[in-house]
Design a protein around this motif. Structure first.
Motif, PDB file in Angstrom:
ATOM      1  N   THR A  56       0.751  -1.228   0.148  1.00 19.97           N
ATOM      2  CA  THR A  56      -0.016  -0.075  -0.013  1.00 19.97           C
ATOM      3  C   THR A  56       0.810   1.316  -0.112  1.00 19.97           C
ATOM      4  OG1 THR A  56      -1.683  -1.100   1.206  1.00 19.97           O
ATOM      5  CG2 THR A  56      -1.857   1.069   1.190  1.00 19.97           C
ATOM      6  N   VAL A  57       1.980   1.466   0.755  1.00 21.11           N
ATOM      7  CA  VAL A  57       2.679   2.602   0.956  1.00 21.11           C
ATOM      8  C   VAL A  57       3.381   3.107  -0.269  1.00 21.11           C
ATOM      9  CG1 VAL A  57       4.818   3.575   2.077  1.00 21.11           C
ATOM     10  CG2 VAL A  57       2.823   2.359   3.379  1.00 21.11           C
ATOM     11  N   PRO A  58       4.150   2.135  -1.008  1.00 28.14           N
ATOM     12  CA  PRO A  58       4.535   2.425  -2.241  1.00 28.14           C
ATOM     13  C   PRO A  58       3.562   2.701  -3.492  1.00 28.14           C
ATOM     14  CG  PRO A  58       5.685   0.421  -1.520  1.00 28.14           C
ATOM     15  CD  PRO A  58       4.384   0.869  -0.645  1.00 28.14           C
ATOM     16  N   TYR A  59       2.527   2.202  -3.167  1.00 27.68           N
ATOM     17  CA  TYR A  59       1.362   2.455  -4.408  1.00 27.68           C
ATOM     18  C   TYR A  59       0.985   3.889  -3.986  1.00 27.68           C
ATOM     19  CZ  TYR A  59      -3.295   2.631  -6.112  1.00 27.68           C
ATOM     20  OH  TYR A  59      -4.419   2.805  -7.015  1.00 27.68           O
ATOM     21  N   THR A  60       0.783   4.402  -2.917  1.00 29.35           N
ATOM     22  CA  THR A  60       0.069   5.467  -2.505  1.00 29.35           C
ATOM     23  C   THR A  60       1.215   6.629  -2.779  1.00 29.35           C
ATOM     24  OG1 THR A  60      -1.076   4.415  -0.520  1.00 29.35           O
ATOM     25  CG2 THR A  60      -0.852   6.987  -0.596  1.00 29.35           C
ATOM     26  N   ILE A  61       2.514   6.272  -2.556  1.00 27.73           N
ATOM     27  CA  ILE A  61       3.603   7.330  -2.816  1.00 27.73           C
ATOM     28  C   ILE A  61       3.721   7.469  -4.288  1.00 27.73           C
ATOM     29  CG2 ILE A  61       5.865   7.719  -2.961  1.00 27.73           C
ATOM     30  CD1 ILE A  61       5.930   6.379  -0.041  1.00 27.73           C
ATOM     31  N   ARG A  62       3.550   6.467  -5.245  1.00 28.39           N
ATOM     32  CA  ARG A  62       3.628   6.481  -6.528  1.00 28.39           C
ATOM     33  C   ARG A  62       2.420   7.098  -7.236  1.00 28.39           C
ATOM     34  NH1 ARG A  62       6.164   0.711  -6.309  1.00 28.39           N
ATOM     35  NH2 ARG A  62       8.451   1.414  -6.321  1.00 28.39           N
ATOM     36  N   ARG A  63       1.183   7.063  -6.635  1.00 28.71           N
ATOM     37  CA  ARG A  63       0.203   7.594  -6.979  1.00 28.71           C
ATOM     38  C   ARG A  63       0.037   9.207  -6.789  1.00 28.71           C
ATOM     39  NH1 ARG A  63      -3.203   7.153 -10.443  1.00 28.71           N
ATOM     40  NH2 ARG A  63      -4.796   8.032  -9.306  1.00 28.71           N
ATOM     41  N   ALA A  64       0.698   9.477  -5.887  1.00 28.40           N
ATOM     42  CA  ALA A  64       0.914  10.967  -5.662  1.00 28.40           C
ATOM     43  C   ALA A  64       2.016  11.722  -6.376  1.00 28.40           C
ATOM     44  CB  ALA A  64       1.212  11.190  -3.961  1.00 28.40           C
ATOM     45  N   ASP A  65       3.140  11.128  -6.953  1.00 23.79           N
ATOM     46  CA  ASP A  65       3.909  11.544  -7.748  1.00 23.79           C
ATOM     47  C   ASP A  65       3.522  11.814  -9.163  1.00 23.79           C
ATOM     48  OD1 ASP A  65       6.403  12.150  -8.713  1.00 23.79           O
ATOM     49  OD2 ASP A  65       7.295  10.317  -8.685  1.00 23.79           O
ATOM     50  N   GLU A  66       3.406  12.964  -9.635  1.00 25.48           N
ATOM     51  CA  GLU A  66       2.765  13.245 -10.953  1.00 25.48           C
ATOM     52  C   GLU A  66       3.872  13.093 -11.991  1.00 25.48           C
ATOM     53  OE1 GLU A  66       1.852  17.385 -10.915  1.00 25.48           O
ATOM     54  OE2 GLU A  66       0.178  16.869  -9.274  1.00 25.48           O
ATOM     55  N   GLY A  67       5.198  12.590 -11.751  1.00 26.11           N
ATOM     56  CA  GLY A  67       6.335  12.470 -12.615  1.00 26.11           C
ATOM     57  C   GLY A  67       6.377  11.173 -12.812  1.00 26.11           C
ATOM     58  N   TYR A  68       5.866  10.196 -11.796  1.00 26.64           N
ATOM     59  CA  TYR A  68       6.024   8.597 -11.944  1.00 26.64           C
ATOM     60  C   TYR A  68       5.475   8.192 -13.503  1.00 26.64           C
ATOM     61  CZ  TYR A  68       5.775   3.645 -10.988  1.00 26.64           C
ATOM     62  OH  TYR A  68       5.898   2.483 -10.966  1.00 26.64           O
ATOM     63  N   VAL A  69       6.000   7.249 -14.084  1.00 28.04           N
ATOM     64  CA  VAL A  69       5.326   6.896 -15.170  1.00 28.04           C
ATOM     65  C   VAL A  69       5.592   5.456 -15.329  1.00 28.04           C
ATOM     66  CG1 VAL A  69       5.294   6.604 -17.645  1.00 28.04           C
ATOM     67  CG2 VAL A  69       5.651   9.078 -16.618  1.00 28.04           C
ATOM     68  N   ARG A  70       4.686   4.569 -15.230  1.00 25.40           N
ATOM     69  CA  ARG A  70       4.707   2.926 -15.044  1.00 25.40           C
ATOM     70  C   ARG A  70       5.328   2.572 -16.316  1.00 25.40           C
ATOM     71  NH1 ARG A  70       0.844  -1.147 -15.811  1.00 25.40           N
ATOM     72  NH2 ARG A  70      -0.529   0.030 -16.617  1.00 25.40           N
ATOM     73  N   ASP A  71       5.978   1.711 -16.485  1.00 27.85           N
ATOM     74  CA  ASP A  71       6.760   1.137 -17.482  1.00 27.85           C
ATOM     75  C   ASP A  71       6.068  -0.302 -17.784  1.00 27.85           C
ATOM     76  OD1 ASP A  71       8.108   0.429 -19.731  1.00 27.85           O
ATOM     77  OD2 ASP A  71       9.992   0.466 -18.975  1.00 27.85           O
ATOM     78  N   ALA A  72       5.191  -0.223 -18.544  1.00 29.26           N
ATOM     79  CA  ALA A  72       4.272  -1.511 -18.668  1.00 29.26           C
ATOM     80  C   ALA A  72       4.988  -2.573 -19.420  1.00 29.26           C
ATOM     81  CB  ALA A  72       2.945  -1.339 -19.547  1.00 29.26           C
ATOM     82  N   HIS A  73       6.066  -2.287 -20.209  1.00 27.58           N
ATOM     83  CA  HIS A  73       6.771  -3.234 -20.897  1.00 27.58           C
ATOM     84  C   HIS A  73       7.626  -4.120 -20.033  1.00 27.58           C
ATOM     85  CE1 HIS A  73       5.265  -1.313 -24.733  1.00 27.58           C
ATOM     86  NE2 HIS A  73       5.508  -0.430 -24.271  1.00 27.58           N
ATOM     87  N   GLN A  74       8.176  -3.547 -19.156  1.00 26.35           N
ATOM     88  CA  GLN A  74       9.143  -4.292 -18.099  1.00 26.35           C
ATOM     89  C   GLN A  74       8.344  -4.811 -17.132  1.00 26.35           C
ATOM     90  OE1 GLN A  74      12.239  -1.654 -16.953  1.00 26.35           O
ATOM     91  NE2 GLN A  74      13.156  -1.590 -19.007  1.00 26.35           N
ATOM     92  N   ASN A  75       7.155  -4.634 -16.894  1.00 28.38           N
ATOM     93  CA  ASN A  75       6.388  -5.254 -15.787  1.00 28.38           C
ATOM     94  C   ASN A  75       5.750  -6.671 -16.161  1.00 28.38           C
ATOM     95  OD1 ASN A  75       4.822  -5.738 -13.552  1.00 28.38           O
ATOM     96  ND2 ASN A  75       3.353  -4.183 -13.673  1.00 28.38           N
ATOM     97  N   LEU A  76       6.448  -7.665 -15.591  1.00 31.16           N
ATOM     98  CA  LEU A  76       5.977  -9.210 -15.893  1.00 31.16           C
ATOM     99  C   LEU A  76       4.678  -9.395 -15.380  1.00 31.16           C
ATOM    100  CD1 LEU A  76       9.267 -10.921 -15.759  1.00 31.16           C
ATOM    101  CD2 LEU A  76       8.308  -9.992 -17.598  1.00 31.16           C
ATOM    102  N   ALA A  77       4.278  -8.878 -14.249  1.00 31.65           N
ATOM    103  CA  ALA A  77       3.117  -9.286 -13.483  1.00 31.65           C
ATOM    104  C   ALA A  77       2.157  -7.974 -13.753  1.00 31.65           C
ATOM    105  CB  ALA A  77       3.215  -9.357 -12.155  1.00 31.65           C
ATOM    106  N   ARG A  78       1.876  -7.724 -15.227  1.00 29.56           N
ATOM    107  CA  ARG A  78       0.877  -6.523 -15.363  1.00 29.56           C
ATOM    108  C   ARG A  78      -0.773  -6.804 -14.923  1.00 29.56           C
ATOM    109  NH1 ARG A  78       2.610  -5.929 -21.527  1.00 29.56           N
ATOM    110  NH2 ARG A  78       3.282  -8.210 -21.077  1.00 29.56           N
TER     111      ARG A  78
END
Length: 150
Positions: A56-78
């Motif tokens: 939960t904590v990293p998810y919440t931090i990343r949701r608040a970070d406007e500059g965070y872009v999820r790289d869907a190509h490197q995520n094996l557990a999409r």
């Protein structure tokens, strides 16, 4: 000695989540073991909530970070949604602890909490946006409540 100070080194959201998960595990496991004299159930309660907070904590931090872009190509557990899993698991540990006050046997509270966690995950994984995605669709085909007034 190095000239780098703690202020210059960025702390990753995963590290913060790990520290919060360890603290949550320790507190809930010890409280459950002290209240009910069942170490195994205490470890289970602490593990459920600790793993939930770890997600939960990293998810919440990343949701608040406007500059965070999820790289869907490197995520094996999409298909895995860490925010939904975190919220479901952290609540499951507390449910087990609460139901232990009602039932003497730990089997029913654990089974009820795990069933509830699975149902929560299914619903939350469909409802919560992923980190790095916009919570509002920007496309022309996005639905709007204005269309309901017609």
């Amino acid at each position: 000695m190095s000239d780098a100070t703690m202020d210059e080194v960025p702390i990753s959201p995963g590290l913060v989540g790990g520290a919060a998960g360890v603290v949550t595990f320790g507190v809930l496991a010890s409280v459950t073991a002290l209240l009910f004299d069942r170490i195994a159930v205490g470890v289970l309660v602490g593990a459920l909530s600790g793993v939930g907070i770890f997600y939960t904590v990293p998810y919440t931090i990343r949701r608040a970070d406007e500059g965070y872009v999820r790289d869907a190509h490197q995520n094996l557990a999409r298909s895995f949604h860490p925010g939904a899993a975190g919220y479901a698991l952290s609540g499951a540990g507390v449910v087990v602890l609460a139901l232990l006050f009602v039932f003497e046997s730990p089997l029913l509270p654990v089974a009820a909490a795990l069933a509830l966690a699975m149902a929560e995950y299914v619903v939350l994984s469909r409802v919560l946006p992923r980190a790095g995605e916009s919570s509002v669709e920007d496309g022309e085909d996005a639905w709007s409540s204005d269309e309901w007034d017609d």
